[in-house]
Each structure stands twice: as structure tokens, then as C-alpha cells.
Design a protein around this motif. Sequence first.
Motif, PDB file in Angstrom:
ATOM      1  N   ASN A  30      51.015 143.082  77.020  1.00 44.08           N
ATOM      2  CA  ASN A  30      52.101 142.099  77.256  1.00 44.08           C
ATOM      3  C   ASN A  30      52.609 142.176  78.690  1.00 44.08           C
ATOM      4  OD1 ASN A  30      53.291 144.556  77.195  1.00 44.08           O
ATOM      5  ND2 ASN A  30      54.672 144.139  75.478  1.00 44.08           N
ATOM      6  N   ASN A  31      51.796 142.799  79.557  1.00 45.09           N
ATOM      7  CA  ASN A  31      52.148 142.918  80.977  1.00 45.09           C
ATOM      8  C   ASN A  31      53.548 143.510  81.160  1.00 45.09           C
ATOM      9  OD1 ASN A  31      50.899 142.395  83.545  1.00 45.09           O
ATOM     10  ND2 ASN A  31      52.601 140.996  83.957  1.00 45.09           N
ATOM     11  N   SER A  32      53.913 144.450  80.299  1.00 47.29           N
ATOM     12  CA  SER A  32      55.254 145.081  80.403  1.00 47.29           C
ATOM     13  C   SER A  32      55.132 146.447  81.076  1.00 47.29           C
ATOM     14  CB  SER A  32      55.849 145.270  78.997  1.00 47.29           C
ATOM     15  OG  SER A  32      55.061 146.232  78.288  1.00 47.29           O
ATOM     16  N   GLY A  33      56.281 146.997  81.461  1.00 49.26           N
ATOM     17  CA  GLY A  33      56.311 148.302  82.135  1.00 49.26           C
ATOM     18  C   GLY A  33      55.724 148.199  83.537  1.00 49.26           C
ATOM     19  N   GLY A  34      55.365 149.362  84.090  1.00 45.95           N
ATOM     20  CA  GLY A  34      54.829 149.376  85.448  1.00 45.95           C
ATOM     21  C   GLY A  34      55.909 149.561  86.497  1.00 45.95           C
ATOM     22  N   SER A  35      55.485 149.610  87.765  1.00 44.75           N
ATOM     23  CA  SER A  35      56.365 150.036  88.872  1.00 44.75           C
ATOM     24  C   SER A  35      57.350 148.965  89.339  1.00 44.75           C
ATOM     25  CB  SER A  35      55.485 150.440  90.067  1.00 44.75           C
ATOM     26  OG  SER A  35      54.842 149.268  90.594  1.00 44.75           O
ATOM     27  N   TYR A  36      57.115 147.704  89.021  1.00 40.13           N
ATOM     28  CA  TYR A  36      57.840 146.583  89.649  1.00 40.13           C
ATOM     29  C   TYR A  36      59.366 146.740  89.639  1.00 40.13           C
ATOM     30  CZ  TYR A  36      59.211 141.746  90.765  1.00 40.13           C
ATOM     31  OH  TYR A  36      59.763 140.629  91.361  1.00 40.13           O
ATOM     32  N   PHE A  44      66.844 154.455  85.700  1.00 42.39           N
ATOM     33  CA  PHE A  44      67.754 154.403  84.550  1.00 42.39           C
ATOM     34  C   PHE A  44      67.511 155.570  83.594  1.00 42.39           C
ATOM     35  CE2 PHE A  44      69.663 150.672  85.897  1.00 42.39           C
ATOM     36  CZ  PHE A  44      68.740 149.662  86.168  1.00 42.39           C
ATOM     37  N   LYS A  45      68.586 156.047  82.969  1.00 48.60           N
ATOM     38  CA  LYS A  45      68.555 157.240  82.129  1.00 48.60           C
ATOM     39  C   LYS A  45      67.490 157.158  81.034  1.00 48.60           C
ATOM     40  CE  LYS A  45      71.470 160.644  79.948  1.00 48.60           C
ATOM     41  NZ  LYS A  45      70.277 161.543  80.153  1.00 48.60           N
ATOM     42  N   LEU A  46      67.372 155.993  80.402  1.00 53.95           N
ATOM     43  CA  LEU A  46      66.409 155.892  79.302  1.00 53.95           C
ATOM     44  C   LEU A  46      65.024 156.358  79.757  1.00 53.95           C
ATOM     45  CD1 LEU A  46      65.404 154.967  76.496  1.00 53.95           C
ATOM     46  CD2 LEU A  46      65.088 152.673  77.461  1.00 53.95           C
ATOM     47  N   GLU A  47      64.629 155.939  80.941  1.00 49.53           N
ATOM     48  CA  GLU A  47      63.280 156.295  81.423  1.00 49.53           C
ATOM     49  C   GLU A  47      63.251 157.684  82.048  1.00 49.53           C
ATOM     50  OE1 GLU A  47      61.180 153.106  83.301  1.00 49.53           O
ATOM     51  OE2 GLU A  47      59.869 154.465  84.419  1.00 49.53           O
ATOM     52  N   THR A  79      64.107 148.266  81.094  1.00 51.68           N
ATOM     53  CA  THR A  79      63.505 149.600  81.014  1.00 51.68           C
ATOM     54  C   THR A  79      62.588 149.735  79.801  1.00 51.68           C
ATOM     55  OG1 THR A  79      65.529 150.478  82.010  1.00 51.68           O
ATOM     56  CG2 THR A  79      64.022 152.087  81.031  1.00 51.68           C
ATOM     57  N   PRO A  80      61.341 150.155  80.030  1.00 48.59           N
ATOM     58  CA  PRO A  80      60.427 150.318  78.875  1.00 48.59           C
ATOM     59  C   PRO A  80      60.853 151.502  78.020  1.00 48.59           C
ATOM     60  CG  PRO A  80      59.372 151.101  80.885  1.00 48.59           C
ATOM     61  CD  PRO A  80      60.681 150.495  81.301  1.00 48.59           C
TER      62      PRO A  80
END
Length: 290
Positions: free
Chosen positions: A58-64, A70-73, A135-136
Motif C-alpha cells: 500500500n506504499n505506506s511507511g518509509g523515510s518520507y 514520533f514516540k510510537l515509532e 506514523t506506521p
Amino acid sequence: IVHIAAINKDRTIDDYQRIYNKIAEKIREDDEYDGYIGYGPVLVRLGWHSSGTYNKENNSGGSYGGTYRFKLENSDPSNNGLQNAAQFLDPIYKEFNWISHGDLYTLGAVCAIQEAQGPKIKWRPGRVDLPESATPENGRLPDAVNGADYVRKFYARLRMNDREAVALTGAHCLGRTHLKNSGFDGPWGAASSSFTNEFFINLLNEQWKLQKNAAGNKQYDSPKGYMMLETDYALIQDPIYLKIVKEYANNEASFFKDFASSFQKLLENGIDYPKGAPEYIFKTLDDQDM
Ligand code: HEM
Ligand SMILES: CC(=O)Cn1cnc2ccccc21
């Protein structure tokens, strides 16, 4: 999800080379970190982990989006220890706060590889900070206690083939594992701050014994005190991977060439670059006689 690189016409290669130089000088200056291994390896790992959340489905996540901030990641257990790299980059971001976090994390990794005498890595700016909502979720980064099938499947999610997977793992020539970070115990002795094809040479030349470490996790240890993760060792268990490991062990130039292209691809996964988007190759401090 589509992320289009933002072209900032006011910023030239000189602006980014200035940030590169600041990071490179700080790597030289703060040399005592982790038993004098230095900050290079953990900066490479931050660039890799901020990109490795990418999912081609789904082309999600990554460096962009720079969502590692953010804390979650950054509290993902897979990211234990990367706080050191983020703290290292903090003062650089304060001085150059026109750069996005995604560009900073990836530029830091490219700088660390080149300053470790690794290959030149092409780098393109244009990542844009996204809000916390982008944030993923945790769990997208790889687990070390797995074999070749897992490794192949994991890298396929990042659009990486077998050669790219083996080349990228060659970054384990840098730094070490830390029991308190990941539950794997790495030797200071063998840890290196120079980027070479030694990971492949060690993989082929050492006798490896699978044993449980002090944290009860399985890892491969050698008489010389080297270690390999199960996902490292998988590269000589699988016949297709083994052939590529032998090529890179015997031909550092081939490893460097493939690593450079694979690492750029890893850092740019999920980003659409408009035609004519600037692409830079930074000079090392040595190239500039600094
Ligand atoms: C299956 C894929 C991978 C797995 C399971 C994996 C796992 C790990 C683990 C468990 C550590 C130890 C972290 C710590 O205890 O501090 C580590 C360190 C490291 N990894 Fe990987 N890794 C993988 C792929 C990669 C890739 C693709 C790169 C870069 C291209 C990379 C670069 C590094 C570096 C430079 C370190 C040393 C960090 C330091 O010394 O602080 N790894 N990796
Ligand atoms: C020196 C050493 O343990 C080489 N090595 C072997 N596997 C590794 C994984 C992460 C960091 C370093 C690694």
C-alpha cells in the motif's frame, strides 16, 4: 498513499554538503561512543530503520514523513538504541532546521557510510515531515531469529531482490549488536567502523556454532569471538544467497556497486521524484582535504 518529493529551488548542493560536513565532523569529534566504534554504525541503522517500515502493498511507511521522530515509532522495541543516533542529530537539526527529518535521517546514514570509506551513495532531497497520524504501526522491522524464507519474504516487501537483500545485509560489517538493545551479544573486538566486504568473508571463513546467548536468544558464535544473527547465517544456508555471498567476498567492488544502488533504493522507497529532481553525490571530508 502517494508521497511526492518537494523540490526546494532555494537549496543547492552546497547547503546539503554543509550539513553533510557538520555530521562528518561530529562523527570524527565524538569518537568515544560505544567503545570507540563511534556514531557511524548507529547513524546507518537509523537511516535504514526509518526507511525499513516501507510496505510496497500500500506504499505506506518509509523515510518520507520523518515519522521516526514520533514516540510510537521511536519506542518500537526494534528501534532500541537508535535514540543515540537521534540525540547525535539533534544539534545538527537545530542549526539547519530547514531540512526535513526524513532528509536528515537518510543524509546522516549516507554520510556515515561514505565517511567509513564505503561507496558513494546518490542522495535526493525532498522528503516532507508528515503529522504523527502518518506514523506506521510497530512490527514492520525484521526479527533476527529467522531463516532464508523469512529474509526473502521480508525484503520482497521492500521491493528488494536476492542480490539487493544480500548486499544490504553487508552493512553488518559496521558496529555490533548490544544485549541491552536487541538481546543479541556482539563482540567489541570484531566490531568495525570501516565499511568493507568483511561481513561476507567472515560468514564464509569462520566456524559458526549456534548457541543461546546470555539473554536466551539464539545466535551464531565463532572461536574468534565473532557473531552472526540467524538472519545473517541464512545467507550461507540458502544456495542462491550463498552464491552472491561468495561473489561479494571475492569482489569488494561488486559489493560496493550493488550496496550503493540498493541503499539508495531503500532510502527512497515510497517517494515519487518529479522529473529533473536534483540528485547529489557528496564529497567526503577527505575529498575536501578537511
Ligand atoms: C533481516 C534484516 C536485518 C535484521 C534482522 C537486522 C538486525 C540487527 C540487529 C538485531 C542489530 C543489533 C542492534 C543492537 O543491538 O544495537 C543490528 C545492528 C545493525 N544493523 Fe541490522 N539487521 C538487518 C538488516 C540491516 C540492514 C538492511 C542494514 C543497513 C543497510 C543494517 C545495518 C545495521 C547496522 C549498521 C547495525 C549496527 C548498529 C550499531 O552498531 O549500533 N541492518 N541489526
Ligand atoms: C562484528 C559483528 O558482530 C558483525 N556482525 C554480524 N552480524 C551483525 C549484525 C549487526 C551488527 C554487526 C554484526
